[in-house]
Design an enzyme around this catalytic site. Structure first.
Site, PDB file in Angstrom:
ATOM      1  N   ALA A  12       0.955  -1.270  -0.087  1.00 21.43           N
ATOM      2  CA  ALA A  12       0.215  -0.029  -0.043  1.00 21.43           C
ATOM      3  C   ALA A  12       0.745   1.236  -0.026  1.00 21.43           C
ATOM      4  CB  ALA A  12      -0.967  -0.197   1.271  1.00 21.43           C
ATOM      5  N   GLY A  13       1.876   1.186   0.773  1.00 23.67           N
ATOM      6  CA  GLY A  13       2.790   2.335   0.897  1.00 23.67           C
ATOM      7  C   GLY A  13       3.710   2.752  -0.351  1.00 23.67           C
ATOM      8  N   SER A 247      -1.896 -21.207   2.881  1.00 27.26           N
ATOM      9  CA  SER A 247      -3.148 -20.201   1.683  1.00 27.26           C
ATOM     10  C   SER A 247      -4.207 -20.760   1.178  1.00 27.26           C
ATOM     11  CB  SER A 247      -1.905 -19.852   0.622  1.00 27.26           C
ATOM     12  OG  SER A 247      -2.911 -19.386  -0.468  1.00 27.26           O
ATOM     13  N   ARG A 282     -14.241 -17.281   4.812  1.00 29.67           N
ATOM     14  CA  ARG A 282     -13.136 -17.631   5.789  1.00 29.67           C
ATOM     15  C   ARG A 282     -14.090 -17.542   6.933  1.00 29.67           C
ATOM     16  NH1 ARG A 282      -7.782 -14.290   3.770  1.00 29.67           N
ATOM     17  NH2 ARG A 282      -7.560 -15.673   2.165  1.00 29.67           N
ATOM     18  N   ARG A 373     -13.453 -10.223   4.926  1.00 30.96           N
ATOM     19  CA  ARG A 373     -12.670 -10.146   3.612  1.00 30.96           C
ATOM     20  C   ARG A 373     -12.490 -11.243   2.763  1.00 30.96           C
ATOM     21  NH1 ARG A 373      -7.728 -11.064   1.730  1.00 30.96           N
ATOM     22  NH2 ARG A 373      -6.618 -11.503   3.948  1.00 30.96           N
ATOM     23  N   SER A 378      -7.371  -8.345  -0.531  1.00 24.30           N
ATOM     24  CA  SER A 378      -6.669  -7.515   0.324  1.00 24.30           C
ATOM     25  C   SER A 378      -5.419  -6.801  -0.519  1.00 24.30           C
ATOM     26  CB  SER A 378      -5.811  -8.029   1.586  1.00 24.30           C
ATOM     27  OG  SER A 378      -4.939  -9.173   0.998  1.00 24.30           O
ATOM     28  N   LEU A 379      -4.683  -7.552  -1.389  1.00 23.48           N
ATOM     29  CA  LEU A 379      -3.607  -6.870  -2.254  1.00 23.48           C
ATOM     30  C   LEU A 379      -4.464  -6.037  -3.053  1.00 23.48           C
ATOM     31  CD1 LEU A 379      -1.719 -10.232  -3.168  1.00 23.48           C
ATOM     32  CD2 LEU A 379      -0.775  -8.362  -1.886  1.00 23.48           C
TER      33      LEU A 379
END
Lengths: 544, 232
Positions: A12-13, A247, A282, A373, A378-379
């Protein structure tokens, strides 16, 4: 605006930094470690997008609906629509900067199935997607570093924001190498500090993501949102070191969950939810696993070796290295564990917090995931949120006003110096460990009022003593000064969980087991001199 | 088990050895041993002398971030994926990586790795398409942790002033193979900062946590050079 400081250099940064620099801004990118050590490299499974060559029947609308439904309709439709509508651009962008996606025989990026999704739309890089994306973004950021547009500062820990009359004008950082606090002033500050793992001790994520920044900003006036929604990933494996993530790609490639009964395997998810049972969201799988009260296993041994080697190589290696388990032969013993925080700093659609010129992106911000989520989002959200904040900041005029923070900074330096003076050998880690015990016991997959109240009582005690104790100063001072913010965040989380008297997504209350349609609002929590106030966002204040 | 650790209070101080007793679980990783020693009211050496907590880096604790790279019984390795049951010696000896400046104890400053990549223009810029036969190696090389283990073990790498080592060579391959327009520029910097200094001991491959086949990158860079010469 001319200058932005970005705290945190994960995906993100980095995305925000690259976009800001691309618009001609000067970016200061600060972090304790280089990007290769960020939690982003641990994201394994993939990144969702509906592209022009989508599966038959799939559409951006379907991605939006799956995301909203997966989050139990708590995320804002406008925010989610923006996320999903830009997903194809993000995949193309990542391809364009050289990300090594897994590709088919024609060189086109491939997709896999992920939980809670109607179609295969999760692009991936083996089972190391986050790491491969970080590698590509680091190279792209390096191009802008070489051009003098991005300045990286390592060994920097966030201390606090420089805020005056509701406007953020910079950050105060602790430099690990010099042992000093120093300010960086900027037109805008972007927080990209990840999730709140430290509340639960060692989770599937990085030890570096502890939630302190969100906790400290909360104490400085930033609102937090949806803290009660904590994702327990259903498939993690116990190792002597920590619980490690298996994963979702394993189930995406066909992995089956089961338990043993009378010598037979019971495929409980398939029995209850049909052939796609192993790819339920999930939150659902974690609750179903917990309710069996049995040891659960995840099996991929029936897959051919080439599929495991090519698509699940990292999972194969991790199981062998840390659990002496050959997944080509044996089922994996799995259990749910804390993995992701849907809650965080409350942000508007442009990713600005309630404090002007203070932005938050990635996992530390709460926006797209509602009550749960979806894997692969998320990515996507990390990159998209970084881009959104960058576009807002680069298009905004700099604030001409200034404020002198000298006195405030001197006071903080004195407080830190008192910490250095300590002769005590008492480790602040003891308090952190007590905190994680409290959170695990009282904020598990299933919650109820009495245990939440008990947790709050324990937090009140920790908060009451945290400032009174002298700590061992031989450790990194950050470990000591971060305690207060982390405890405040934990207390706020318990308050939110107590206040939501229904079950929704990852928040399950045994005393309120049903979803209450009158409570379909985000939770907001504010801090004022030790007082925690939780209220529902009925006006959808942040969906604007 | 005795644990000997080379300690240093600050970049300016002289390093010194301290020895600790470890009586924890036998299936612990070196990272877990460090946690175990640190998690006490008082940290004492094996002779009962009070000392400070051991400073070391960690993040993922599962071998994919490279933070905890140190020298373990003379071998550069990640603390989180080295298990004491696998060691041949009775004593665990830990020291910081020697090719980088020490910040404190086992924590070192590896920023020279990034600085060298930056000053040599190591970025793809714009992906120009790639031979599909290169995909698997590109994927493998993209997993480089920039942990510094390959540089620690390399007989040719001293301090990164001129010879940049295997991490650099692998990034050269990624950039040159994914942006053909940059391949000439990259092979020049490759020759200057790697090709001319590498003695092919290949010890870098023995210690790489990601098992990156640097020799394949070297071969591919050399082939690229030959190809480009022919086309000239």
């Amino acid at each position: 605006m001319d200058k932005v400081v970005i705290v945190g250099s994960g995906i993100a940064g980095l995305s925000c930094a690259i976009r800001c620099a691309g618009a001609g801004m000067h970016v200061v990118l600060v972090s304790p470690f280089p990007s290769e050590r960020s939690q982003s490299v641990m994201a394994a499974g993939g990144i969702n997008a509906v592209t022009s060559d989508h599966e038959s029947g799939d559409s951006v609308s379907s991605h939006i609906e799956d995301t909203l439904k997966g989050g139990c309709y708590l995320a804002g439709r406008m925010a989610v629509s923006g996320l999903c509508s830009h997903a194809e651009d993000i995949i193309r962008y990542l391809e364009g900067i050289g990300t090594v996606f897994s590709v088919d025989e024609k060189g086109r990026p491939m997709r896999r199935a992920f939980g809670g999704q109607s179609f295969k739309r999760t692009y991936y890089c083996g089972s190391g997607t986050g790491k491969i994306i970080v590698s590509a973004l680091v190279m792209e950021a390096r191009r802008l570093e070489a051009a003098g547009l991005i300045t990286r500062m390592l060994w920097q820990h966030f201390h606090s924001a420089l805020i005056h009359e509701g406007v953020c004008r910079g950050v105060l950082l602790f430099d690990d190498r010099t042992g000093n606090l120093h300010p960086i002033y900027a037109d805008a500050v972007v927080m990209a500090t990840g999730g709140q793992n430290a509340l639960f001790g060692k989770t599937t994520g990085s030890t570096q993501c502890d939630g302190y920044a969100a906790g400290m900003l909360f104490m400085q006036g930033a609102q937090l949102k949806n803290l009660e929604f904590i994702q327990y990933h259903p498939t993690t494996i116990e190792t002597p070191q920590k619980r490690m993530l298996i994963s979702e790609a394993v189930r995406g490639e066909g992995g089956r969950l089961f338990y043993q009964e009378d010598g037979k395997r019971v495929y409980f998810m398939e029995d209850k939810y049909g052939e796609k049972g192993n790819l339920m969201t999930r939150d659902v799988i974690s609750r179903e696993m917990e309710s069996t009260g049995r040891d659960i296993f995840l099996d991929v041994s029936f897959l051919d070796k080439a599929t495991i080697d090519n698509r699940l190589g990292e999972v194969r290696d991790l199981c062998m290295k840390y659990a002496h388990l050959d997944i080509c032969r044996d089922p994996i013993p799995v259990a749910p564990s804390v993995h992701f925080f849907m809650g965080g700093l409350a942000v508007h659609l442009n990713h600005e917090t309630n404090l002007r010129n203070l932005f938050a992106v990635g996992e530390c911000a709460s926006m797209y995931h509602g009550a749960n989520r979806l894997g692969g989002n998320s990515l996507l959200a990390a990159i998209y949120s970084g881009n959104v904040a960058a576009d807002e900041i680069s298009g905004r005029a700099s604030d001409e006003n200034t404020h002198d923070f000298t006195l405030e900074i001197e006071k903080k330096k004195e407080a830190l110096a008192r910490m250095f003076d300590s002769q005590s050998r008492f480790p602040s880690l003891y308090i952190r460990n007590m905190l994680s015990d409290t959170m695990r016991k009282n904020l598990g997959i299933v919650r109820e009022e009495s245990s939440l109240r008990h947790g709050i009582e324990e937090l009140e005690y920790y908060i009451s003593i945290a400032d009174q104790i002298r700590y061992d100063s031989s450790v990194n001072p950050y470990d000591n000064y971060s305690l207060t913010g982390i405890l405040a965040l934990a207390r706020a989380t318990l308050e939110c969980a107590l206040e939501r008297k229904e079950s929704r997504g990852s928040h399950y209350r045994s005393d309120y087991p049903e979803t209450d349609s009158t409570q379909s609002f985000a939770s907001l929590v504010s801090y004022d001199g030790g007082k925690y106030t939780v209220c529902p966002d009925k006006e959808c204040f942040y969906e604007s | 088990m005795k644990v000997r650790i080379l300690r240093q209070n600050s970049p300016e101080d002289q390093p010194h050895w301290e020895t600790f007793d470890y009586n924890g679980p036998e299936d612990a990783s070196v990272a877990a041993v460090l946690d175990y020693i640190n998690y006490n009211d008082d940290i004492e050496t094996d002779e009962g002398k009070k000392t400070s907590r051991i400073i070391w880096d960690c993040s993922c604790l599962q071998g994919i971030c490279g933070a905890c790279a140190i020298v373990i019984n003379g071998r550069p390795a990640l603390a989180c994926e080295t298990f004491i049951r696998d060691l041949k010696e009775d004593v665990l000896v830990l020291r910081p990586l020697r090719k980088f400046p020490v910040i404190r104890d086992l924590m070192v400053d590896r920023s020279s790795i990034q600085e060298n990549l930056k000053k040599s223009g190591m970025f793809i810029g714009e992906y120009s398409g790639s031979d599909e036969r290169e995909h698997d190696h590109q994927y493998s090389v993209s997993k480089c942790l920039k942990c510094g283990l390959c540089l620690e073990v390399c007989p040719n790498y001293i301090n990164g002033k001129t010879f940049f080592g295997a991490a650099f060579a692998n990034d050269c391959y990624v950039v040159a193979s994914r942006n053909s327009a940059k391949s000439d520029e990259i092979r020049k910097t490759y020759a200057e900062h790697f090709g001319s200094g590498c003695s092919k001991s290949l010890s870098c491959m023995d210690v790489c946590p990601m098992k990156i086949q640097t020799i394949a990158s070297i071969a591919k860079m050399n082939r690229m050079k030959s190809r480009n010469r022919k086309s000239e």
